[in-house]
Design an enzyme around this catalytic site. Structure first.
Site, PDB file in Angstrom:
ATOM      1  N   ASN A  30       0.872  -1.170   0.000  1.00 51.30           N
ATOM      2  CA  ASN A  30       0.000   0.000   0.000  1.00 51.30           C
ATOM      3  C   ASN A  30       0.909   1.219   0.000  1.00 51.30           C
ATOM      4  OD1 ASN A  30      -1.798   2.022   0.510  1.00 51.30           O
ATOM      5  ND2 ASN A  30      -2.629   1.139   2.386  1.00 51.30           N
TER       6      ASN A  30
ATOM      7  N   ARG B 144     -11.810  15.286   8.360  1.00 48.43           N
ATOM      8  CA  ARG B 144     -12.571  15.709   7.172  1.00 48.43           C
ATOM      9  C   ARG B 144     -13.992  16.101   7.553  1.00 48.43           C
ATOM     10  NH1 ARG B 144     -11.313  10.387   3.838  1.00 48.43           N
ATOM     11  NH2 ARG B 144      -9.213  10.224   4.674  1.00 48.43           N
TER      12      ARG B 144
ATOM     13  N   GLY C 115     -11.247   1.382  13.007  1.00 48.26           N
ATOM     14  CA  GLY C 115     -10.763   1.799  14.327  1.00 48.26           C
ATOM     15  C   GLY C 115     -11.847   2.184  15.326  1.00 48.26           C
TER      16      GLY C 115
ATOM     17  N   GLU D 207      -8.250  -5.421   5.349  1.00 45.94           N
ATOM     18  CA  GLU D 207      -8.092  -5.062   3.930  1.00 45.94           C
ATOM     19  C   GLU D 207      -6.922  -5.806   3.291  1.00 45.94           C
ATOM     20  OE1 GLU D 207      -9.336  -0.706   3.184  1.00 45.94           O
ATOM     21  OE2 GLU D 207      -8.831  -0.775   5.293  1.00 45.94           O
TER      22      GLU D 207
ATOM     23  N   HIS E 150     -18.062   1.579   8.146  1.00 36.54           N
ATOM     24  CA  HIS E 150     -16.599   1.580   8.270  1.00 36.54           C
ATOM     25  C   HIS E 150     -16.231   2.913   8.930  1.00 36.54           C
ATOM     26  CE1 HIS E 150     -12.381   0.784   6.730  1.00 36.54           C
ATOM     27  NE2 HIS E 150     -12.327   2.064   7.064  1.00 36.54           N
ATOM     28  N   LEU E 151     -16.046   2.872  10.249  1.00 32.94           N
ATOM     29  CA  LEU E 151     -15.802   4.104  10.997  1.00 32.94           C
ATOM     30  C   LEU E 151     -14.366   4.101  11.509  1.00 32.94           C
ATOM     31  CD1 LEU E 151     -19.132   4.084  13.090  1.00 32.94           C
ATOM     32  CD2 LEU E 151     -18.747   4.983  10.787  1.00 32.94           C
TER      33      LEU E 151
ATOM     34  N   GLU F 272     -14.820  -0.669  15.561  1.00 33.17           N
ATOM     35  CA  GLU F 272     -14.436  -1.897  16.270  1.00 33.17           C
ATOM     36  C   GLU F 272     -14.164  -1.659  17.747  1.00 33.17           C
ATOM     37  OE1 GLU F 272     -11.088  -3.754  14.210  1.00 33.17           O
ATOM     38  OE2 GLU F 272     -12.053  -3.273  12.300  1.00 33.17           O
ATOM     39  N   ASN F 273     -13.812  -0.421  18.085  1.00 32.59           N
ATOM     40  CA  ASN F 273     -13.277  -0.191  19.434  1.00 32.59           C
ATOM     41  C   ASN F 273     -14.060   0.767  20.312  1.00 32.59           C
ATOM     42  OD1 ASN F 273     -10.747  -1.749  19.306  1.00 32.59           O
ATOM     43  ND2 ASN F 273     -10.294  -0.354  17.621  1.00 32.59           N
TER      44      ASN F 273
ATOM     45  N   HIS G 292     -12.994   2.759   0.268  1.00 36.44           N
ATOM     46  CA  HIS G 292     -12.981   1.683   1.283  1.00 36.44           C
ATOM     47  C   HIS G 292     -13.650   0.417   0.735  1.00 36.44           C
ATOM     48  CE1 HIS G 292     -13.078   4.976   4.652  1.00 36.44           C
ATOM     49  NE2 HIS G 292     -11.833   4.561   4.472  1.00 36.44           N
TER      50      HIS G 292
ATOM     51  N   ASP H  24      -8.875  11.949  17.318  1.00 27.35           N
ATOM     52  CA  ASP H  24      -8.870  10.561  17.787  1.00 27.35           C
ATOM     53  C   ASP H  24      -9.975  10.339  18.832  1.00 27.35           C
ATOM     54  OD1 ASP H  24      -8.160   8.170  19.322  1.00 27.35           O
ATOM     55  OD2 ASP H  24      -6.284   8.242  18.179  1.00 27.35           O
ATOM     56  N   PHE H  25     -10.802   9.324  18.601  1.00 27.49           N
ATOM     57  CA  PHE H  25     -11.937   9.094  19.500  1.00 27.49           C
ATOM     58  C   PHE H  25     -11.511   8.721  20.918  1.00 27.49           C
ATOM     59  CE2 PHE H  25     -16.144   9.392  17.571  1.00 27.49           C
ATOM     60  CZ  PHE H  25     -15.760   9.846  16.320  1.00 27.49           C
TER      61      PHE H  25
ATOM     62  N   GLY I 132     -10.758   7.850   8.520  1.00 24.61           N
ATOM     63  CA  GLY I 132     -11.646   8.087   7.382  1.00 24.61           C
ATOM     64  C   GLY I 132     -12.867   7.198   7.607  1.00 24.61           C
TER      65      GLY I 132
ATOM     66  N   ARG J  23      -2.580  -2.245  -3.405  1.00 23.65           N
ATOM     67  CA  ARG J  23      -3.785  -1.450  -3.194  1.00 23.65           C
ATOM     68  C   ARG J  23      -3.704  -0.250  -4.133  1.00 23.65           C
ATOM     69  NH1 ARG J  23      -5.170   2.682   1.553  1.00 23.65           N
ATOM     70  NH2 ARG J  23      -7.265   3.153   0.863  1.00 23.65           N
TER      71      ARG J  23
HETATM   72  P1  AMP Z   1      -8.475   3.497  11.331  1.00 27.73           P
HETATM   73  O1  AMP Z   1      -8.470   4.659  10.391  1.00 27.73           O
HETATM   74  O2  AMP Z   1      -9.470   2.437  10.980  1.00 27.73           O
HETATM   75  O3  AMP Z   1      -7.094   2.950  11.603  1.00 27.73           O
HETATM   76  O4  AMP Z   1      -8.991   4.066  12.737  1.00 27.73           O
HETATM   77  C1  AMP Z   1      -8.197   4.933  13.513  1.00 27.73           C
HETATM   78  C2  AMP Z   1      -9.091   5.616  14.518  1.00 27.73           C
HETATM   79  O5  AMP Z   1      -9.738   4.638  15.357  1.00 27.73           O
HETATM   80  C3  AMP Z   1      -8.363   6.504  15.510  1.00 27.73           C
HETATM   81  O6  AMP Z   1      -8.136   7.779  14.972  1.00 27.73           O
HETATM   82  C4  AMP Z   1      -9.354   6.565  16.679  1.00 27.73           C
HETATM   83  O7  AMP Z   1     -10.287   7.605  16.479  1.00 27.73           O
HETATM   84  C5  AMP Z   1     -10.079   5.229  16.600  1.00 27.73           C
HETATM   85  N1  AMP Z   1      -9.700   4.311  17.675  1.00 27.73           N
HETATM   86  C6  AMP Z   1      -8.645   3.461  17.721  1.00 27.73           C
HETATM   87  N2  AMP Z   1      -8.625   2.785  18.891  1.00 27.73           N
HETATM   88  C7  AMP Z   1      -9.694   3.200  19.610  1.00 27.73           C
HETATM   89  C8  AMP Z   1     -10.234   2.897  20.901  1.00 27.73           C
HETATM   90  N3  AMP Z   1      -9.666   1.981  21.691  1.00 27.73           N
HETATM   91  N4  AMP Z   1     -11.357   3.543  21.287  1.00 27.73           N
HETATM   92  C9  AMP Z   1     -11.959   4.456  20.492  1.00 27.73           C
HETATM   93  N5  AMP Z   1     -11.492   4.786  19.267  1.00 27.73           N
HETATM   94  C10 AMP Z   1     -10.393   4.186  18.827  1.00 27.73           C
END
Ligand code: AMP
Length: 396
Positions: A7, A241, A331, A384, A208-209, A334-335, A180, A283-284, A212, A91
């Site tokens: 990628n 974004r 991210g 992916e 897909h959260l 799932e989390n 995605h 970041d959440f 992005g 990719r």
């Molecule tokens: P991704 O783009 O799929 O790699 O997702 C990254 C994003 O997932 C990060 O910027 C966070 O906002 C979120 N994230 C990752 N780990 C956690 C967690 N344990 N709890 C809440 N949000 C998370």
């Protein structure tokens, strides 16, 4: 079969060597700062510690040669010999209307990808550099391109056309493409299996959260609509974004702040979304912490995010005239149990019921709806790279 998945970005290159039979990564890694003064190769063999190698990587070919060296290295390598790499899966972000599925890379395919460069000027040229670098170092190894846009090529005209003069679609191919795709394809098919649905007779919404974020409506295994559009900027509120905004805002900001189009696009892509609204972070994890400390702006950003997700789900339920299952992935999906719970709370009218205990899960395939919920809701971790490896093997 051992497949190297690549990628490639403009100054970075992510890789995984995947054993497609065992469905696992033998090593994963990343080259950063390609073309700059100091670069890094971060290489993690499965089950071992990460190795960081500092080196100047003048170009992507040097980066690929370092990756190949790391994979065969006596200490931290995972294969004895390069001949063990039987294929490379790349990719590629944008396949335009030319590619509705993955394809074996030939000179004609490279030309066709180049013709899509206009549609993804930051990504496609970088993807092509990665392809060429691999071709020059692994001359006889077959290579496959897997496109982010391909899965969404099944969208009907009524979903992908914007209400602009049609001429712009004819001349420039301005339309919704969606992104995605590899994730939406993998997660929707996994969700069908997991929920015991026949994919050919199913209505699935994939959320897909991640940093992005996009949502898709997958009817009988085919994408019929998605939230991202001509570019990955539209749709949901994302880490940085804006997602959907009234297009007139662009002109308004340009006049008020005396900004160029480039500056506004930067604002919408990099300074908006959760980061812009909360003034805390994109970041959440930080947003949750700030909310727990009573930060109002973080709470508002969170609510705007959830509300937008809910509106897209509602819209896609209407598009498909129903929904059997909703999958959360990437991210955040799932989390973050709170995001999932708050989204599902809005969806009570669909007969959705969430099992609070099951919903505490992070990163594991889990049904989070109760057994009497009318719609199945699950966490389905996306993968992916494995999907790219599988597509590569399937084509070869
Ligand atoms: P991704 O783009 O799929 O790699 O997702 C990254 C994003 O997932 C990060 O910027 C966070 O906002 C979120 N994230 C990752 N780990 C956690 C967690 N344990 N709890 C809440 N949000 C998370």
């Amino acid at each position: 079969m051992k497949v190297l998945v690549i990628n490639c970005g403009s100054s970075s290159l992510k890789y995984q060597l995947i054993d497609s039979d065992a469905k696992e990564a033998l090593a994963i890694g990343l080259c950063e700062r390609i073309g700059l003064d100091v670069g890094y190769l971060k290489h993690t063999p499965a089950g071992q510690d990460k190795v960081v190698i500092e080196a100047k990587m003048d170009n992507h070919e040097i980066a690929v040669s370092m990756v190949l060296e790391a994979l065969t290295n006596k200490e931290h390598g995972v294969i004895a010999d390069l001949s063990e790499i039987q294929a490379v899966g790349h990719r590629v972000v944008h396949g335009g209307e030319k590619f509705a599925k993955s394809t074996i890379i030939t000179d004609e395919v490279i030309k066709a990808i180049e013709e899509c460069n206009d549609l993804a000027p930051l990504h496609n040229p970088a993807n092509l550099i990665g392809i060429r670098a691999c071709q020059s170092l692994m001359k006889d190894v077959p290579m496959v391109a897997v496109f982010d846009t391909a899965f969404h090529q099944t969208m009907p005209e009524k979903a992908y056309l914007y209400a602009l003069p049609l001429d712009y679609y004819d001349k420039y191919k301005i339309r919704k493409y969606g992104f995605h795709g590899t994730s939406h394809s993998y997660v929707s098919s996994r969700m069908a299996d997991f929920a015991g649905l026949d994919i050919n007779n199913s209505k699935i919404i994939v959320c897909h959260l991640g940093n992005g974020a996009s949502i898709s409506a997958v009817h009988n295994g085919k994408s019929i609509d998605t939230s991202m559009g001509f570019t990955p900027l539209s749709g949901l509120v994302m880490g940085t974004r804006s997602g959907d905004i009234d297009p007139s805002i662009i002109e308004f900001i340009a006049k008020k702040e005396n900004k160029t189009i480039d500056a506004i696009m930067h604002l919408l892509n990099k300074e908006s979304g959760i980061h812009g609204l909360s003034e805390v972070s994109s970041d959440f994890r930080d947003i949750n912490q700030a909310m727990n400390n009573g930060n109002e702006k973080a709470r508002i950003a969170f609510e705007v995010f959830v509300y937008r997700v809910v509106k897209y789900i509602g819209g896609f339920v209407a598009s498909m005239n129903g929904v059997d299952a909703i999958a959360f992935t990437a991210g955040v999906g799932e989390n973050d149990p709170k995001v999932r719970r708050d989204v599902c709370e809005y969806l009570g009218y669909l007969g959705i019921k969430i099992d609070e205990e099951a919903n505490q899960v992070r990163g594991e395939e889990t049904m989070i709806s109760t057994s009497d919920s009318k719609v199945k809701v699950a966490v389905i971790p996306t993968n992916e790279e494995l999907t790219i490896a599988k597509e590569t093997v399937a084509l070869l």
